[in-house]
Structure formats: structure tokens, C-alpha cells
Design an enzyme around this catalytic site. Structure first.
Site, PDB file in Angstrom:
ATOM      1  CB  SER A 178       3.211   1.090   6.293  1.00 39.36           C
ATOM      2  OG  SER A 178       2.064   0.651   6.946  1.00 39.36           O
ATOM      3  CG  ASP A 192      -0.007  -4.136   2.815  1.00 32.60           C
ATOM      4  OD1 ASP A 192       0.469  -3.503   1.846  1.00 32.60           O
ATOM      5  OD2 ASP A 192      -0.498  -3.578   3.812  1.00 32.60           O
ATOM      6  CG  HIS A 214      -0.373   0.230   2.522  1.00 30.33           C
ATOM      7  ND1 HIS A 214      -0.101  -0.787   3.404  1.00 30.33           N
ATOM      8  CD2 HIS A 214       0.007   1.367   3.157  1.00 30.33           C
ATOM      9  CE1 HIS A 214       0.408  -0.286   4.515  1.00 30.33           C
ATOM     10  NE2 HIS A 214       0.492   1.024   4.388  1.00 30.33           N
TER      11      HIS A 214
END
Length: 590
Positions: free
Chosen positions: A270, A192, A161
Site C-alpha cells: 500500500s 486513502d 491507512h
């Protein structure tokens, strides 16, 4: 200079955390009797095994937190007011390995963080997502930031993402003012994860790669390194492992193994590594909305599965599924009805995906007793490490595509053994469509598209209630009857004299074209373009019918495209594939 201060702070603060020790054999058994279905901006695709439950209250909301988005997007990040500052968090942990008796010292901790400082990368992404209401256009460009780290082979591992729908990607090393151009080598949106490569040799000077470790035990300490919001420099936060179980991945809308930690994971974190000892225990990727300091990291088995698929096949291959929907067998009367003896445990097959290999072998009302020799409990779980249990979905998802799995099944009171090849399965209605343009076809002002959940998400955050109810139910429940099948709808009607009176037929599914049932959008495109009849008849849901004079409709299409400044009547994937098919046909005739 900044790196010097950070390392000195790490050395000083590590001593204060020496009381954190793992207790491998003192944990009470985990209760996995009921895992609620998490809410996310993306509804999950058909899982390997879904268990029928009636409790829908108190549904947790998982939020992707990694990419700091300069253009707010509620689906991708949850902005917290109190981001973690480096001065407020101490880094350090003491790990005891029972097998070897080795004990990590304060120096080991310092060396681990020292290594991370030369490996963790800041990622700058420029992205532009497609507009599914107007599929020939893109939405406004947005800039996001995330983290990543170097792995073996001169590759950078990050979250999918962070680079989703990217148009331009830059990376920057810790303590370096220069940004370098990066290319996306592979992306796995279900898990992901993504791999980036940098061609500039200058970037790799002084860079070290991190090694992947193992799944940490409960209460083991980890350090999350990345670039969260609140500043521009690297940040290190501490936490301990509190849970390991299959969890909803918000970005990919899949259920895969994840590690829950109590370290703060904020936008920008992230893609950053969670370090335990001198190795990576996982990749930070999301948190639990509405809860304090509950973050999630992607564990090493999922990371290795992703990387191995890319190395073996040159691209992301996906995670396997049996394509089953199963019911727990916790009720004694239910077990007796299906002939289960005392001590026999398993789950009941209630639905089978028609395009799965299991559809050819298993039957409804079969009871799956074991998977690859591992007994399945009545709640669908299997043993995992020290008195922990997880759903047997994890065993299936870790299989390689086309790998054989052995199932022990109870059928009509008799035990049978079956061998089934497992594959990644695609749902009838795609859950996500990143890094690709949506397919569309316009004829006489009728906009045809394959139904997808991203299209339904255009109705807003409350898309489940705001989008057409019939389409929403089909997107979440219907399964494909054959490979390559799509659910084609009329998304909207671009008004013109040729389609007057048909404007209320939008959002209906297309069933037939001139009496031929359509398989997908490409099939519809070919049937319309190759039409030899005077009139074109299109049959829709609710027995509605559209009839157009074909020649007049062809002329009107050009007029409508010019009026709405639409560059092409069909998306490039339809046009290119048709040209390739024509070349193949022509070659076969010569």
C-alpha cells in the site's frame, strides 16, 4: 549491489513480456447494470447517489492490504501465505499510443523501473488508536510498514491507512540503511491518501520524483513497486488493467473511482506506485478478499484532486456530494408515470440530504436527466472513454468544493435547469475518526459520547450483528437535520450511589437536558455545566428519564473520576472550545 541485481533482472525479463500490447478499440462494452455493495469493516457514508437494489447475495469483501501490521488487526490487512517474490515476477510492458504512434521499447521499460528504484520509499509507522469504550485511553501501540513514493515538491505520497493514528513515522530509501523522521503534512482518509515531508536534507540526496500520468486503458500493463511482506527489500510485480469503475474504498468507506488490476497487492504494498511507461498510473491500496490476484489502485484523477486541494487550501478538503439518493429508471411504466418521453433518460430523486445545497433546490420525485451537460442513463451511468460507462457520482466527486454544477431536471413533466453548489457532506454518524481523540463527557458517572461507527466497531468484526440494533440502524440510515448535529448517547454508567438504578439506561440516545433539545455533545456539556436548577433532568429514548441532584452529582463526579483514574471529566476539545467561547463573550462585553 542489490539494486544492480534487480536492474539486471528487470532488463533480462522485460524481453519476455513484449507480447503484452494494449487493444484500445477491441474491448467489448462493459456491463455496469448492477454494482453490488461491497462489505467492509467500515460501512459507507451516504454516497452522492445510491441506487436502490434488492440483490444482497455474493457481496464481495474488499480488504486494505497495504500496511504490514506487527499487531494483527483484521480491519487493516489480510495476511496471505504466498507473498510475491521478486524472482517469480517479471517486469515490462509495451505500450502503443494511437495518436502519436510512439512505441515504448525495452529500454523505456528499464528506464522507468530504474527511476522507480530512486523514488519508492519504505515507511515505518508507530500508531496508537483510541479506545472508544474508554475514550480517555488509547489502545496498545502497534508498528506497521507500508510503501510510498516521491512526487514533485519534495513530498512523499502514500496511503492514509499506512499512517492512520500515527504517533511516529520513519522512512527509508531503497538501498539505504538509514531511517529518517517524517511528518504527515496532509491526510485524506476518504480517498486513502496522505502526504509526508522529510526535513533532513541528507534524505533527498539522489532521490528522484515520479510524474503522474493518465488513467490506463483496459489490458494495458502496469508494474506495482513497493515493499510487500515476505522480505525487506523492494519488490516489483506485474499486472494488467482489467476494470475501471467507482469502487468501495475500505479505509475511507467511500465510493470513488478505482482501477482493478491482476497484480498481487499484499500487505506492505500500500502506498507504492503502479507505473505505466515512465509515469505513475495509480497508488496500490487494497485487494479483493477471497479472490486470487485482484488488486486495486487509486487512479490519477483522484490523486490530483487530493493534491490540488492540499495545495490550494493547505489541508485536505474532501470530495463533493450532491447528497442525493436516487432510483434507477429502467422500468418503462415508471418512466411513463413521471412523464419521460421516448429517448429521455435519467434517475429519480428519492431522498435529499437536509444539509445539502440540493435540498434547497431539488424535490423528491424530480428526474435528473443530465449533469453538467452529460446525459445520465436510466441506470445512473454516464459515458466514460471507449465504450465504457461509470456512475455519474464520479463527475460529482471530481468537482471542487463550492463549485457550481448544472443539473437538467424533469419536474412535473417540464424540463428545468438548476445551478447547485456542491460541497463535501458529513454524515450524522461519522464513519471514521482517524488521527483524533474521541469526544466524551462524564457527569455523575454517566459517560456521554457522540455516536460513531468506530464506537460500534468496538463490538468486534461482527459489529453489525453484535452492536445495539437501534444504534446500528440509526448510524447507517439517519441523516442530519442541521449542520453540526450529533447523535449523543450514554455509552455506559460508571457505578456509584448517585446513579444507582440508572445502569440499565446505557446505550440510549439523549434527547433533552432540562427540557432543552440538544444539538450535539458540546451543547449537552454547556447545558449541564451551566445548570442553575436544583435538579438536573435528562430525557432519553423510550421516554426514559434521569433526575439527579445537581450539587450532589458534581461532588460524585470528582469521586468517580478518581476511582477510575480518569484524568478529566471532559475531552480536551470540549474544554478548550468552551474556554475560547468564554473569552470571546468576555471581549464582547468590554
Amino acid at each position: 549491489m542489490q539494486g544492480h541485481h534487480l536492474r539486471r533482472a528487470v532488463r533480462h525479463l522485460s524481453a519476455s513480456l513484449s507480447h503484452l500490447k494494449p487493444h484500445h478499440r477491441r474491448h467489448p462494452p462493459l456491463s455496469l447494470s448492477s454494482t453490488p455493495k461491497p462489505y467492509s469493516s467500515f460501512s459507507p457514508s451516504t454516497p452522492t447517489t445510491s441506487f436502490i437494489q434488492n440483490n444482497t447475495k455474493n457481496i464481495p469483501k474488499y480488504v486494505v492490504t497495504g500496511a504490514i501490521n506487527h499487531t494483527p488487526n483484521p480491519n487493516l490487512c489480510n495476511n496471505h501465505e504466498n507473498s510475491d517474490q521478486l524472482s517469480d515476477h517479471e517486469v515490462g510492458f509495451e505500450e502503443e499510443e494511437e495518436a502519436s504512434g510512439h512505441k515504448l521499447t525495452e529500454t523505456d521499460v528499464y528506464a522507468a523501473v530504474e527511476l522507480a528504484l530512486d523514488s519508492v520509499i519504505k515507511i515505518f509507522t508507530v500508531a496508537s488508536s483510541p479506545n472508544y469504550f474508554l475514550p480517555w485511553q488509547n489502545k496498545s501501540q502497534r508498528e506497521t510498514m507500508g510503501s510510498g513514493f516521491v512526487i514533485s515538491g519534495r513530498r512523499i505520497l502514500t496511503n492514509a491507512h499506512v499512517v492512520a493514528d500515527h504517533t511516529f513515522v520513519l522512512v527509508r530509501k531503497h538501498g539505504c540503511p538509514t531511517k529518517y523522521r517524517a511528518e504527515v503534512l496532509a491526510v485524506g482518509h476518504e480517498c486513502d491518501l496522505a502526504i509526508l515531508v522529510v526535513e533532513n536534507e541528507e534524505f533527498w540526496q539522489g532521490v528522484n520524483h515520479l510524474e503522474l500520468g493518465e488513467i490506463p486503458f483496459l489490458q494495458e500493463a502496469v508494474a506495482v513497486v513497493g515493499y510487500p511482506q515476505g522480505g525487506d527489500n523492494i519488490s516489483v510485480t506485474k499486472g494488467v488493467v482489467s476494470r475501471v469503475e467507482p469502487t468501495q474504498y475500505v479505509h475511507g468507506a467511500t465510493q470513488l473511482l478505482a482501477i482493478q488490476i491482476d497484480a498481487a497487492i499484499n500487505p506492505g504494498n500500500s502506498g507504492g506506485p503502479a507505473i505505466m511507461g515512465d509515469k505513475v498510473a495509480g497508488v496500490a491500496f487494497q485487494n479483493l478478499s477471497g479472490a486470487e490476484n485482484i488488486g486495486y489502485i487509486i487512479p490519477v484523477p483522484v490523486i490530483k484532486h487530493f493534491i490540488a486541494g492540499v495545495e490550494e487550501r493547505g489541508k485536505y478538503v474532501g470530495f463533493c456530494s450532491l447528497g442525493l439518493s436516487c432510483q434507477a429508471m429502467e422500468n418503462q411504466q415508471l418512466r411513463e408515470n413521471f412523464g419521460m418521453n421516448t429517448g429521455m433518460t435519467g434517475v429519480l430523486v428519492s431522498k435529499i440530504n437536509p444539509i445539502s445545497e440540493a435540498h434547497k433546490i431539488l424535490k423528491r420525485d424530480d428526474v435528473i436527466l443530465a449533469f453538467d451537460g452529460v446525459a445520465i442513463a436510466n441506470d445512473g451511468t454516464v459515458p466514460f472513454r471507449n465504450r465504457e460507462r461509470i456512475t455519474f457520482d464520479h463527475l460529482v466527486s471530481m468537482k471542487k468544493p463550492n463549485e457550481e454544477a448544472e443539473l437538467k431536471v424533469l419536474r412535473d413533466g417540464k424540463e428545468c435547469n438548476f445551478l447547485i453548489n456542491v460541497h463535501p457532506l458529513q454524515p450524522l454518524v461519522p464513519v471514521h475518526q482517524f488521527d483524533k481523540l474521541p469526544s466524551y463527557y462524564i457527569f455523575a458517572g454517566l459517560l456521554f459520547i457522540p455516536l460513531s461507527q468506530p464506537y460500534l466497531h468496538e463490538y468486534g468484526e461482527e459489529w453489525y450483528n453484535a452492536s445495539p440494533r437501534r444504534l446500528c440502524e440509526r448510524a447507517l440510515r439517519e441523516q442530519p437535520k442541521k449542520a453540526g448535529e450529533q447523535l449523543v448517547i450514554i455509552a455506559q454508567v460508571l457505578m456509584d450511589d448517585i446513579n444507582a438504578g440508572y445502569e440499565r439506561l446505557s446505550e440510549l440516545q439523549v434527547r433533552k437536558v432540562n427540557g432543552v433539545e440538544i444539538d450535539n455533545l458540546r451543547h449537552l456539556y454547556q447545558l449541564v455545566e451551566d445548570c442553575k436548577e436544583k435538579n438536573l433532568r435528562i430525557d432519553l429514548d423510550d421516554d426514559r428519564v434521569i433526575v439527579l441532584n445537581y450539587d450532589k452529582a458534581k461532588l460524585a463526579t470528582s469521586r468517580i473520576l478518581k476511582r477510575h483514574r480518569i484524568p478529566s471529566a471532559a475531552s480536551s476539545d470540549l474544554v478548550d472550545s468552551t474556554e475560547e467561547e468564554q473569552i470571546v463573550v468576555a471581549a464582547s462585553l468590554n
